[in-house]
Enzyme design. Structure first.
Site, PDB file in Angstrom:
ATOM      1  N   THR A 190       3.512  -4.259 -39.637  1.00 19.58           N
ATOM      2  CA  THR A 190       3.301  -5.706 -39.794  1.00 19.58           C
ATOM      3  C   THR A 190       4.056  -6.498 -38.737  1.00 19.58           C
ATOM      4  O   THR A 190       3.481  -7.352 -38.051  1.00 19.58           O
ATOM      5  CB  THR A 190       3.774  -6.155 -41.194  1.00 19.58           C
ATOM      6  OG1 THR A 190       3.222  -5.265 -42.161  1.00 19.58           O
ATOM      7  CG2 THR A 190       3.323  -7.566 -41.490  1.00 19.58           C
ATOM      8  N   VAL A 191       5.356  -6.218 -38.583  1.00 23.53           N
ATOM      9  CA  VAL A 191       6.156  -6.971 -37.616  1.00 23.53           C
ATOM     10  C   VAL A 191       5.752  -6.606 -36.190  1.00 23.53           C
ATOM     11  O   VAL A 191       5.566  -7.484 -35.335  1.00 23.53           O
ATOM     12  CB  VAL A 191       7.666  -6.730 -37.841  1.00 23.53           C
ATOM     13  CG1 VAL A 191       8.492  -7.426 -36.769  1.00 23.53           C
ATOM     14  CG2 VAL A 191       8.081  -7.217 -39.223  1.00 23.53           C
TER      15      VAL A 191
ATOM     16  N   LYS B 294      17.663  -4.478 -40.288  1.00 18.83           N
ATOM     17  CA  LYS B 294      19.025  -4.759 -40.770  1.00 18.83           C
ATOM     18  C   LYS B 294      19.749  -3.495 -41.200  1.00 18.83           C
ATOM     19  O   LYS B 294      20.950  -3.373 -41.023  1.00 18.83           O
ATOM     20  CB  LYS B 294      19.003  -5.776 -41.898  1.00 18.83           C
ATOM     21  CG  LYS B 294      18.045  -5.448 -43.021  1.00 18.83           C
ATOM     22  CD  LYS B 294      17.752  -6.668 -43.880  1.00 18.83           C
ATOM     23  CE  LYS B 294      16.526  -6.420 -44.755  1.00 18.83           C
ATOM     24  NZ  LYS B 294      15.261  -6.405 -44.010  1.00 18.83           N
TER      25      LYS B 294
ATOM     26  N   GLY C 195      15.182 -13.559 -41.221  1.00 17.89           N
ATOM     27  CA  GLY C 195      13.752 -13.644 -40.886  1.00 17.89           C
ATOM     28  C   GLY C 195      13.505 -14.522 -39.682  1.00 17.89           C
ATOM     29  O   GLY C 195      13.858 -14.158 -38.565  1.00 17.89           O
TER      30      GLY C 195
ATOM     31  N   GLY D 216       2.805  -9.416 -52.908  1.00 15.10           N
ATOM     32  CA  GLY D 216       3.294  -8.641 -51.775  1.00 15.10           C
ATOM     33  C   GLY D 216       4.708  -9.030 -51.347  1.00 15.10           C
ATOM     34  O   GLY D 216       5.196  -8.580 -50.318  1.00 15.10           O
TER      35      GLY D 216
ATOM     36  N   GLU E 275       8.576  -5.082 -53.303  1.00 15.52           N
ATOM     37  CA  GLU E 275       8.118  -3.696 -53.184  1.00 15.52           C
ATOM     38  C   GLU E 275       7.829  -3.148 -54.582  1.00 15.52           C
ATOM     39  O   GLU E 275       8.273  -3.695 -55.579  1.00 15.52           O
ATOM     40  CB  GLU E 275       9.230  -2.828 -52.571  1.00 15.52           C
ATOM     41  CG  GLU E 275       9.865  -3.368 -51.325  1.00 15.52           C
ATOM     42  CD  GLU E 275       9.147  -2.918 -50.072  1.00 15.52           C
ATOM     43  OE1 GLU E 275       8.428  -1.909 -50.145  1.00 15.52           O
ATOM     44  OE2 GLU E 275       9.310  -3.581 -49.036  1.00 15.52           O
TER      45      GLU E 275
ATOM     46  N   ASP F  19      19.828  -5.899 -49.964  1.00 16.44           N
ATOM     47  CA  ASP F  19      19.243  -6.482 -48.757  1.00 16.44           C
ATOM     48  C   ASP F  19      20.064  -7.692 -48.284  1.00 16.44           C
ATOM     49  O   ASP F  19      20.404  -7.805 -47.101  1.00 16.44           O
ATOM     50  CB  ASP F  19      17.793  -6.899 -49.069  1.00 16.44           C
ATOM     51  CG  ASP F  19      17.131  -7.639 -47.931  1.00 16.44           C
ATOM     52  OD1 ASP F  19      16.648  -6.975 -46.997  1.00 16.44           O
ATOM     53  OD2 ASP F  19      17.105  -8.884 -47.962  1.00 16.44           O
TER      54      ASP F  19
ATOM     55  N   LYS G 230      22.589  -8.350 -44.723  1.00 16.30           N
ATOM     56  CA  LYS G 230      22.454  -9.502 -43.831  1.00 16.30           C
ATOM     57  C   LYS G 230      23.777 -10.236 -43.668  1.00 16.30           C
ATOM     58  O   LYS G 230      24.128 -10.666 -42.573  1.00 16.30           O
ATOM     59  CB  LYS G 230      21.363 -10.428 -44.361  1.00 16.30           C
ATOM     60  CG  LYS G 230      19.961  -9.794 -44.247  1.00 16.30           C
ATOM     61  CD  LYS G 230      18.909 -10.608 -44.986  1.00 16.30           C
ATOM     62  CE  LYS G 230      17.524  -9.974 -44.831  1.00 16.30           C
ATOM     63  NZ  LYS G 230      16.549 -10.519 -45.803  1.00 16.30           N
TER      64      LYS G 230
ATOM     65  N   GLY H 139       8.086 -11.591 -43.589  1.00 11.89           N
ATOM     66  CA  GLY H 139       6.696 -11.716 -43.166  1.00 11.89           C
ATOM     67  C   GLY H 139       6.565 -11.386 -41.696  1.00 11.89           C
ATOM     68  O   GLY H 139       7.510 -11.542 -40.918  1.00 11.89           O
TER      69      GLY H 139
END
Lengths: 382, 382
Positions: free
Chosen positions: B10-11, B87, B116, B169, B172, B183, B187, B284
């Site tokens: 995706t990225v 990350k 992000g 979405g 997960e 997560d 960061k 995203g």
């Protein structure tokens, strides 16, 4: 990197203080007027700075735009990087100074001229090179935001809010540049120049907060709406640029409503990046100096410009943007706006318009005022 | 500048799309696994990238941290700039990769690994060089914010909020890394490394949102409080660094409450600059790719690192930060917290504590849970 300073007022003193402890940057001479000369690190002769081969950059923090322009031109011609915190100066001379800096291979940055401490122009300049900037908007004036917040949260009248803002040093004795939206307009002009390479100097629309009354606030506040003075710019579908300043009413959980006291906010909307919001101090010595220092850190890292290679003065086209307005006016003027909802209160009429162009709303208000009558209008945030 | 890519998920796809239209940057080869090979601009052999003298930079957007680390090391050793969006990888190997990049004179940036689309690490890196960063905090996980917002504004249960987040979405199938705060913790570790040159890997405290119930929300929402999962780091008075993740309750007009849906927020507090808040998309494809592109634009301008020259792993000290907590627990556990206000609801007790250290609050909750009982706690924003 040795950095000289022009001006030693509130911002200049903060810059000097931060220069003394920054990484890899050292303070050079400070230019002051003869009557303020007081210390050996100061000079009254700009040539002392221009002729010092070790001085790589000049920071200007004075208010006189034409004086600032002379210092800028001379510094760039002498091959020195130039950083300005003066929005008035940059809004008048950005295209020429951009050309000159590029010819000479030096930097011309002015992060503190738009958004005080917030790295708005830095972010826009990056976005322009990798994304498509759809629009920029924000609360770019702390004085008016303080007043609007006091009117909304404390129920102050316009006059009382202004008086307190003056007592706190947020508003000048003559507050016109702030309350009329002129200060905000200059900042959005610079944001457009960085985003689109067009510095809009004609076709602009500007409405300040002078027409807002406590009664207006009493009317829209119970509907959950909060008033902010918003500067906005963007690209129309035909490629032209729009730019205006006007009051906008936001629903309560919009980020704009979280901008309290004299804080500022800037929002950019990009095709890929989506929405990016920055909130911070929009004025004051240390916050403004922070953005000057940010420019210097970036110059040290190799950055030379916020503006694209081609940046010219141009005309704004405010006929494209269509949104609804909240308008308070006399019943006799109601035909000037396309009313979708109407509420009567004696001779006073409060309407919500159907979507209309920014320029048309501002022109209608101008017509009412030139007939000697009153009107308040604010866009409704979608 | 020619840029190669590792990973085409995706990225990676978003980065490739943006590379094709960026100013002064062009896409090079894309490394994919043999089973995904489908186009001539792709390769399955990393050496094709490393041995291409025109490729100046490598972007890595894969999830496997150890694979990512190998690609990073090889790229830096080959004298190529390296940009990561991972990350997990950076939180494990930042000090070593920083040393290696500096030895080789190339760039190592990872803006997309924290926040992000928001240029948090960029801003912190600049602030470190010119100001004193007092603290960093924020809503750094979009999944949990979506859930908290749904529980608060729509009255969802935890289970329903999670189900909808998964359908959209945002979460997960196994949501543990998000809802447990892991997560967010990674960061804030990176933010500390950039701000202080210390990557805290021990002494951290982490509390997610798994213990929050609809009843808790029903209890604090009428008091005008909004729950957000906040990652925070900063410097204690003795020079040590603190870092933790925990739910925090904010009064309604705090900027954190304007972070709706799966949006993110980051706030830094500096000595001179004051408070700077960023709000934007935290995840995203396109938003994350935007921060990768921002890194590349900065590398093109000459930037080489976010991290200071000296950056080492270290221990967090969470005994200094003292604030009040809102705690829901069984009456029998009340002595574990210093209650200042107590509200009983049958056997359930809701207390506001007097100020207590972060580590002490987290330890108390751990003790309750290891005895098989339940507890929810959230700090009270000052």
């Amino acid at each position: 990197m040795k950095v000289a300073l022009v001006g030693f007022g509130t911002v200049g003193r903060s810059v000097y203080k931060m220069l003394q402890q920054a990484e890899g940057i050292t303070p050079g001479l400070v230019l002051v007027l003869p009557e303020f000369y007081s210390a050996p690190f100061q000079t009254t002769d700009y040539n002392d700075i221009l002729n010092d081969p070790e001085t790589e950059a000049v920071v200007e923090c004075i208010t006189d735009a034409e004086e600032g322009y002379k210092y800028a031109k001379a510094a760039l011609l002498a091959g020195k990087h130039f950083v300005s915190s003066s929005k008035a100066m940059v809004a008048l001379h950005a295209p020429e100074l951009n050309r000159l800096a590029r010819e000479k291979g030096v930097a011309f940055l002015f992060g503190a001229a738009c958004g005080g401490s917030m790295p708005i122009l830095h972010a826009l300049s990056q976005s322009r090179q990798m994304d498509k900037i759809l629009s920029v908007s924000g609360v770019l004036n702390g004085t008016t935001n303080y007043m609007l917040d006091a009117m909304q949260r404390k129920g102050c009248s316009y006059e009382d809010a202004l008086k307190v803002a003056q007592q706190l040093g947020y508003a000048e004795k003559d507050p016109t540049a702030d309350v009329s939206g002129r200060d905000s307009l200059r900042k959005i002009m610079l944001a457009c120049a960085v985003s689109y390479g067009i510095l809009p100097v004609e076709g602009l629309n500007r409405e300040g907060i002078e027409s807002l009354t406590a009664e207006d606030v009493n009317h829209f506040a119970p509907k959950g709406l909060v008033c902010r003075l918003i500067a906005q710019g963007g690209k129309n579908e035909d490629g032209s640029v729009y730019a205006c300043v006007e009051p906008v009413l936001f629903p309560k959980n919009a980020p704009e409503c979280a901008v309290l006291d004299n804080n500022n906010l800037a929002k950019s909307q990009c095709l890929y990046n989506g929405s990016l919001v920055l909130m911070g101090q929009g004025a004051g010595g240390d916050p403004t100096a922070s953005n000057v220092m940010r420019d210097l850190i970036l110059i040290k890292n190799g950055l030379k410009n916020f503006l694209p290679e081609s940046c010219e003065e141009g005309k704004a086209n405010n006929e494209g943007g269509r949104h609804r307005y909240y308008v308070r006016l006399n019943a006799q003027d109601i035909d000037l706006f396309p009313a979708a909802e109407t509420e009567m209160d004696g001779d006073i009429c409060r309407i919500i318009t159907s979507p209309m162009a920014v320029s048309r709303a501002h022109d209608a208000a101008k017509a009412i005022r030139s007939a000697g009558r009153k009107v308040f209008f604010a866009a409704l945030a979608e």
